[in-house]
Design an enzyme around this catalytic site. Structure first.
Site, PDB file in Angstrom:
ATOM      1  N   GLY A  67      -4.121  80.860  60.194  1.00 19.22           N
ATOM      2  CA  GLY A  67      -4.960  81.791  59.462  1.00 19.22           C
ATOM      3  C   GLY A  67      -5.237  81.327  58.046  1.00 19.22           C
ATOM      4  O   GLY A  67      -6.377  81.358  57.572  1.00 19.22           O
ATOM      5  N   PRO A 109      -9.121  88.512  73.434  1.00 19.10           N
ATOM      6  CA  PRO A 109      -9.846  89.685  72.943  1.00 19.10           C
ATOM      7  C   PRO A 109      -9.431  90.019  71.506  1.00 19.10           C
ATOM      8  O   PRO A 109      -8.256  89.888  71.138  1.00 19.10           O
ATOM      9  CB  PRO A 109      -9.412  90.801  73.911  1.00 19.10           C
ATOM     10  CG  PRO A 109      -8.914  90.095  75.122  1.00 19.10           C
ATOM     11  CD  PRO A 109      -8.313  88.820  74.639  1.00 19.10           C
ATOM     12  N   TYR A 364       4.606  38.324  80.061  1.00 21.39           N
ATOM     13  CA  TYR A 364       3.655  38.505  78.953  1.00 21.39           C
ATOM     14  C   TYR A 364       3.692  37.342  77.962  1.00 21.39           C
ATOM     15  O   TYR A 364       3.232  37.494  76.830  1.00 21.39           O
ATOM     16  CB  TYR A 364       3.969  39.816  78.213  1.00 21.39           C
ATOM     17  CG  TYR A 364       3.422  41.042  78.901  1.00 21.39           C
ATOM     18  CD1 TYR A 364       2.176  41.566  78.575  1.00 21.39           C
ATOM     19  CD2 TYR A 364       4.146  41.667  79.916  1.00 21.39           C
ATOM     20  CE1 TYR A 364       1.667  42.687  79.220  1.00 21.39           C
ATOM     21  CE2 TYR A 364       3.650  42.789  80.571  1.00 21.39           C
ATOM     22  CZ  TYR A 364       2.408  43.289  80.214  1.00 21.39           C
ATOM     23  OH  TYR A 364       1.907  44.394  80.855  1.00 21.39           O
ATOM     24  N   HIS A 751      18.757  61.900  70.066  1.00 21.61           N
ATOM     25  CA  HIS A 751      19.720  62.976  70.297  1.00 21.61           C
ATOM     26  C   HIS A 751      19.013  64.322  70.238  1.00 21.61           C
ATOM     27  O   HIS A 751      18.104  64.527  69.436  1.00 21.61           O
ATOM     28  CB  HIS A 751      20.831  62.934  69.241  1.00 21.61           C
ATOM     29  CG  HIS A 751      21.716  61.740  69.378  1.00 21.61           C
ATOM     30  ND1 HIS A 751      22.459  61.230  68.327  1.00 21.61           N
ATOM     31  CD2 HIS A 751      21.975  60.928  70.430  1.00 21.61           C
ATOM     32  CE1 HIS A 751      23.139  60.172  68.731  1.00 21.61           C
ATOM     33  NE2 HIS A 751      22.859  59.974  70.014  1.00 21.61           N
ATOM     34  N   ALA A 773      28.602  65.911  45.886  1.00 21.41           N
ATOM     35  CA  ALA A 773      29.924  66.540  46.090  1.00 21.41           C
ATOM     36  C   ALA A 773      31.072  65.576  45.819  1.00 21.41           C
ATOM     37  O   ALA A 773      32.222  66.002  45.678  1.00 21.41           O
ATOM     38  CB  ALA A 773      30.014  67.077  47.510  1.00 21.41           C
ATOM     39  N   GLY A 774      30.786  64.265  45.773  1.00 18.58           N
ATOM     40  CA  GLY A 774      31.843  63.293  45.496  1.00 18.58           C
ATOM     41  C   GLY A 774      32.183  62.376  46.647  1.00 18.58           C
ATOM     42  O   GLY A 774      33.137  61.584  46.548  1.00 18.58           O
ATOM     43  N   PRO A 778      26.447  55.300  50.754  1.00 19.68           N
ATOM     44  CA  PRO A 778      25.708  54.059  50.481  1.00 19.68           C
ATOM     45  C   PRO A 778      24.212  54.335  50.288  1.00 19.68           C
ATOM     46  O   PRO A 778      23.742  55.453  50.533  1.00 19.68           O
ATOM     47  CB  PRO A 778      25.945  53.226  51.743  1.00 19.68           C
ATOM     48  CG  PRO A 778      26.207  54.234  52.817  1.00 19.68           C
ATOM     49  CD  PRO A 778      26.886  55.400  52.164  1.00 19.68           C
TER      50      PRO A 778
END
Length: 1092
Positions: A67, A109, A364, A751, A773-774, A778
């Site tokens: 919309g 409708p 291929y 997954h 958070a500590g 990496p």
């Protein structure tokens, strides 16, 4: 993937068909779908209301906030709808970051109503239960419903009542609408549960005096519940997210996936891209996509996909050729790269899957060279060395640049090489071959001496188990901190002999006193014993038909490893949790419906049971216990030092990535103390935090590694635990799936749980939160090993970890079958066969695939030619064989073979016994004269005897001429079977010398007695010799050999078997009783002295 979005039309169809409510639901099934191919005349015939009512039109392509985007045409007549569609149908539009073509529209409708009659309702699933959101102000301007809506959580296994809805959700609703709304919402919730929805939103829901109108609807269903809901769902089409086309290749791979026990996924992101991937494993596939995007390749990434779960060579070939076909359709000025990557497999035979890829590359090779494709390969796991060797060889033979790497190379290093960010080593270092680990030099069959089983940093204790704490009355049972110990015993559900043998080999190499598997349960066989190896020695493990017997006879067992299928895993797990001795359950199956998983979790929490899985490979505790196939083959167990504990514990979702973590941790630290893969589903039985807290409370663990994932909010609990001081040990964490925020359209990764439904569930947001958070986070997965090493080195430096002296691992004998697979040994085969090979994807008859047999319409005669004569016979020869089978099929019930079959059938014997009884009568006197006739006539003809000389010699020798003579037929009453064959042979055979010779013999014999004709056995025998000698497929020696070894009698045996079976079925159908021969048909000739 489990939760899949469905179109608005499909969602409304489900609702209109199956909702049960007293509320009057209006406009049921009043919708019409429009595409560019729509025939408007036909559409109006099917939906006449289109001509008489005011209408609403909108795209039905999983677009949110239509919309606000101006994508809804309101209060139009049919002509207005057509005009509105002209400006939009098949036009490209942008929604957020996604560009796509508007192709599918829905006409309904128009419902006149006021703002006060609009409401908002939404139901969605979480781990704890289903949340119902309701707001009394619905529509386009509903705003932030999470903040504004009333909400009610219905816990797992609980029901929703109208009173609850009225009291908790409808507080701001006018009284005259409460009853209707309450009934509708309860009906909607029951529909949501019954049809396995995971998300269902209606906005607006309009309530007028006439009843309830569902205007706009968005929904997702749990696709794994297809086997439960198929009758109600029918065939559901799952549309792609807006901005991504639905390609036929994706549908082809989805079909392969549906027909396979393995996992095969393909999503095309940019078919013109230069970077293509073919990655093994759901977790690994995400990591490779992350790394490509991190290195700036997002715009050139052509596809996302994965293959896992031990696909066959043919399945891998089909998957690979699809990708190679796609990537060689358009050239790229810089050439293209194909990354064939993967983590270290747990149970997939890498060499077998690579054979399929190699076949595709060979097919291929022309287009690959033409499009300047360079291939980078990195893989580990069972038999990976052979797989890499084969892959390297195909590069040399085809001239395609293929760079091959094994476990010595970091998993994602090949991405940097492919994208030019790091050099390609000329000669990568190779790890030792599988065989170097496993063959025992000594002849001792005794259990090896105990190796180090305590942690590198922890003095060994006699028992490291922490039992489950007793819970207070009325509270859920507490779960154990230590799940596995050196004395842990398990029951394995399912006949998974390879996995069990792997567990026993692990036990042996860890110097356990006894096997960790106490028994197996398999409901489809009776109780019996199954043979396994314990080192060099063979042992027997009991297999029970039902769980109750296994539990009763093995009270020491506290772990269940379930290999039950996705259909039976729920029932078997709920049964197991009735036994209080079970504390830990590992569920391997992938594709269990989420609603069933949540019910299992609820019961497990009540019983104090830890569930690992579903959709997992399991977990491993070095020196103690491993679940099923975790850790892979013994070569990886030993290479990753999993036979003794280290100081690092990890938890991940992915099974393949858990094995990769074993490899990384063994190379950067003193090794793994414990590792668990919780599984890739949205609702794993145990969470990251469950295991991190266990690790925090386990003294031997000094640092924790977590491999998180996009989707869900579990990782935030780790952040909370760190900031609150509950987790004090160093945590190295990385969440995979960082590439998702870079894609224009939503991508569902391998997954089921790897999909972000809100910003906080993205991998980028979670990595930042963990960093804040500590936790040690990496910059990318590429650097994970470096960060783990840095943290470990710090712990060694400050004395937290004191590395222990390494002890050489004991050796375990290699299974004969695996040693042969690796090419380490050879042994003369017990059998030789040259006619059939069923080992591959396709059955082969004498070198010809079964599909070719049918494609070329070879018929039964052609198949017989392949299997009996190892030749593709001419068409006339195949027809002759089929005619022989037809004319020898039966000769009435009076002949000895049919008679025996009938007597046997009437004695109540089974089909095989009755058929055998009839076949045993075949010999020189009945039916077995084909070979003898062929030999006699051939010998006479080849020696130059005249027909008269042959007849006289046989008479002189007192021998019957085989194939001459009939009890009923004669020269005056000819056998029409012989006449039919005669006409065909004379018309089609190149030469009929032996047949002509036999007919000359017949002239002589019938001149003496009219019934001494060439019978059907004799005719087939001599005609077959002519066929073998003159069809061009055999040498003279080969033709004679087939006669000599009895091939021709096989024609009669095969043909007459049809008749015997017919007689058997006829007697059974006629319900004939036991046969007793009548006395008056027997001459009782007794010795005279006995009769006196």
């Amino acid at each position: 993937m489990s939760a899949k979005a469905i179109s608005e039309q499909t969602g409304k169809e489900f609702l209109y068909k199956f909702i049960c409510t007293s509320a009057a639901v209006q406009n049921r099934f009043r919708y019409a779908s429009v595409t560019a191919e729509t025939d408007w005349d036909r559409l109006t015939q099917e939906h006449p209301w289109l001509l008489t009512e005011r209408l609403v039109v909108k795209p039905d392509q999983l677009i949110k906030r239509r919309g606000k985007l101006g994508l809804v045409g309101i209060n139009l007549d049919l002509q207005g709808v057509q005009e509105w569609l002209k400006a939009r149908l098949m036009r490209e539009t942008t929604v957020g970051k996604a560009k796509g073509v508007l192709k599918n529209f829905l006409i309904e409708p128009f419902v006149p109503h006021t703002q006060e009659e609009e409401f908002y309702v939404c139901i969605y699933a979480t781990r704890e239960g289903d949340h119902v959101l309701f707001h009394h102000e619905g529509g386009v301007e509903v705003g932030d419903v999470d903040a504004k809506a009333q909400r009610l959580m219905v816990a797992v296994d609980e029901k929703l009542s109208e009173d609850q809805v009225t009291e908790q959700l409808l507080t701001h609703v006018p009284d005259d609408k409460k009853e209707v709304l309450a009934s509708f919402i309860v009906g909607l919730f029951n529909l949501y549960e019954d049809l396995y929805f995971t998300y269902l939103e209606i906005n607006p829901l309009v309530i007028t005096q006439d009843g309830v109108y569902v205007l706009d609807m968005a929904a997702k269903i749990d696709a794994t519940a297809d086997y439960i809901c198929k009758a109600k769902w029918g065939d559901v089409d799952f549309p792609p997210p807006f901005g991504r086309e639905a390609y036929p290749e994706e549908a082809y791979i989805a079909d392969l996936d549906a027909k396979s026990g393995a996992s095969l996924k393909l999503t095309l992101l940019n078919p013109r891209g230069r970077i293509w991937t073919m990655v093994a494993g759901g977790g690994a596939s995400v990591v490779y996509s992350d790394t490509i995007c991190d290195l700036g390749g997002v715009d050139e990434l052509a596809n996302y996909g994965e293959y896992s779960g031990a696909p066959s060579e043919q399945q891998t070939y089909d998957y690979a050729k699809t990708i190679l076909s796609l990537m060689t359709r358009e050239k790229h000025p810089q050439g293209k790269v194909l990354i064939i990557g993967g983590s270290i497999a747990n149970f997939t035979n890498v060499a077998a899957t690579f054979k399929g890829i190699v076949r595709a590359i060979k097919d291929y090779q022309g287009p690959l060279k033409e499009h300047e494709v360079t291939i980078f390969v990195r893989r580990g796991g069972p038999n990976y060395q052979e797989g890499l060797r084969v892959m390297g060889e195909v590069g040399k033979t085809t001239g395609i640049p293929i760079h091959v790497f094994g476990t010595e190379t970091h998993m994602t290093a090949i991405v940097g090489m492919a994208l030019g960010h790091r050099p390609i080593p000329n000669q990568p270092p190779m790890d030792a071959h599988t065989a170097n680990f496993l063959l025992n030099a000594s002849n001792s069959a005794m259990t090896p001496a105990t190796t180090r089983t305590a942690s590198f940093s922890e003095p060994r204790t006699s028992n490291d188990v922490t039992p489950a704490k007793k819970s207070k009355a009325g509270l859920p049972a507490a779960k154990a901190t230590t799940l596995f110990r050196k004395q842990t015993k398990a029951i394995v559900w399912g006949m998974q002999t390879r996995a069990v043998q792997g567990m026993l080999d692990f036990d042996y190499v860890c110097s356990r006193d006894e096997p960790s598997v106490a028994a197996m349960v398999y409901p489809f066989t009776g109780d019996h014993k199954q043979k396994f190896y314990w080192g060099h020695k063979e042992i027997l493990l009991p297999v029970y038909k039902n769980m109750a017997d296994a539990m009763k006879k093995h009270p020491e067992v506290d772990v269940l490893i379930s290999f039950a299928s996705l259909r039976s895993a729920f029932d078997s797990t709920m049964e197991v949790m009735q036994y209080p001795q079970i504390h830990t359950i590992a569920i391997i199956a992938e594709g269990i419906p989420e609603a069933q998983t949540r019910r299992m979790i609820k019961m497990a929490d009540e019983k104090g049971v830890t569930i690992i899985g579903p959709a997992t490979v399991g977990g491993i505790k070095p020196g103690c216990f491993k679940i099923g196939n975790t850790g892979g083959m013994l070569d990886n167990i030993l290479a990753s030092k999993l036979y003794r504990p280290g100081s690092v514990a990890y938890v991940s979702r992915s099974g393949g990535m858990s094995n990769e973590l074993n490899n990384i941790i063994s190379r950067t630290t003193d090794g793994v103390y414990e590792g668990v893969a919780i599984g890739g589903d949205r609702y794993p039985g145990s969470t990251f935090m469950d295991h991190v807290l266990r690790y925090q409370d386990t003294p031997g663990i000094k640092m924790i590694v977590v491999l998180g994932e996009i989707g869900g909010t579990e990782e935030y609990k780790i952040c909370q635990g760190i900031t609150e001081g509950r987790i004090t040990k160093p945590v190295v964490c990385w969440c995979i799936g960082t590439c998702a925020t870079m894609f224009a359209s939503e991508v569902q990764f391998g997954h089921a749980g790897a999909c972000a439904n809100q910003a906080s569930e993205t991998a980028v947001a979670k990595n930042q939160a963990l960093r804040d958070a500590g936790a040690y986070v990496p910059k990318s997965f590429d650097e994970l090993g470096n960060v783990i090493k840095t943290v470990y080195d710090e712990l060694v430096t400050n004395g937290t970890i004191v590395p222990a002296q390494e002890v050489p691992p004991p050796t375990v004998p290699m299974d004969y079958s695996w040693a042969r697979e690796l090419g380490l040994i050879r042994k003369p085969a017990s059998f030789m066969t040259s006619i059939c090979d069923e080992r591959g994807q396709e059955l082969i008859y004498a070198g010809m695939p079964i599909t070719e047999v049918f494609k070329e319409e070879m018929g039964l005669g052609g198949v017989l030619g392949l299997l009996w004569f190892q030749r593709r016979l001419p068409r006339y020869a195949c027809q002759f064989i089929e005619m022989c089978l037809m004319v020898t099929a039966d000769h009435g019930p009076a002949v000895s073979g049919a008679h025996n079959t009938i007597v046997c059938a009437r004695a109540g014997k089974d089909l095989i016994s009755s058929l055998t009884s009839g076949l045993l009568t075949i010999g020189d006197r009945f039916g077995g004269a084909l070979d003898a006739a062929a030999k006699q006539f051939s010998k006479a003809f080849d020696s130059g005897m005249l027909p008269m000389e042959f007849v006289n010699k046989m008479k002189k020798d007192g021998k019957l001429i085989m194939g001459i003579g009939h009890r009923v037929k004669s020269i005056n009453n000819p056998d029409m079977r012989v006449q039919i064959l005669m006409d065909f042979v004379k018309q089609h055979f190149p030469s009929t010398q032996l047949l002509d010779y036999a007919l000359d013999v017949e002239k002589i014999t019938t001149s003496k007695k009219p019934n001494l004709i060439l019978n059907v056995d004799g005719f087939i025998g001599v005609a077959f010799v002519d066929l073998l000698r003159t069809c061009g497929g055999f040498t003279r020696d080969e033709a004679d050999e087939f006669v000599e070894i009895g091939a021709l009698n096989g024609i009669f045996v095969l043909g007459r078997s049809m008749g015997f079976i017919g007689h058997y079925l006829d007697q059974k159908r006629l319900k004939q009783g036991l046969y007793r021969h009548p006395w008056d048909d027997i001459s009782y000739v007794l010795p005279e002295h006995m009769s006196m």
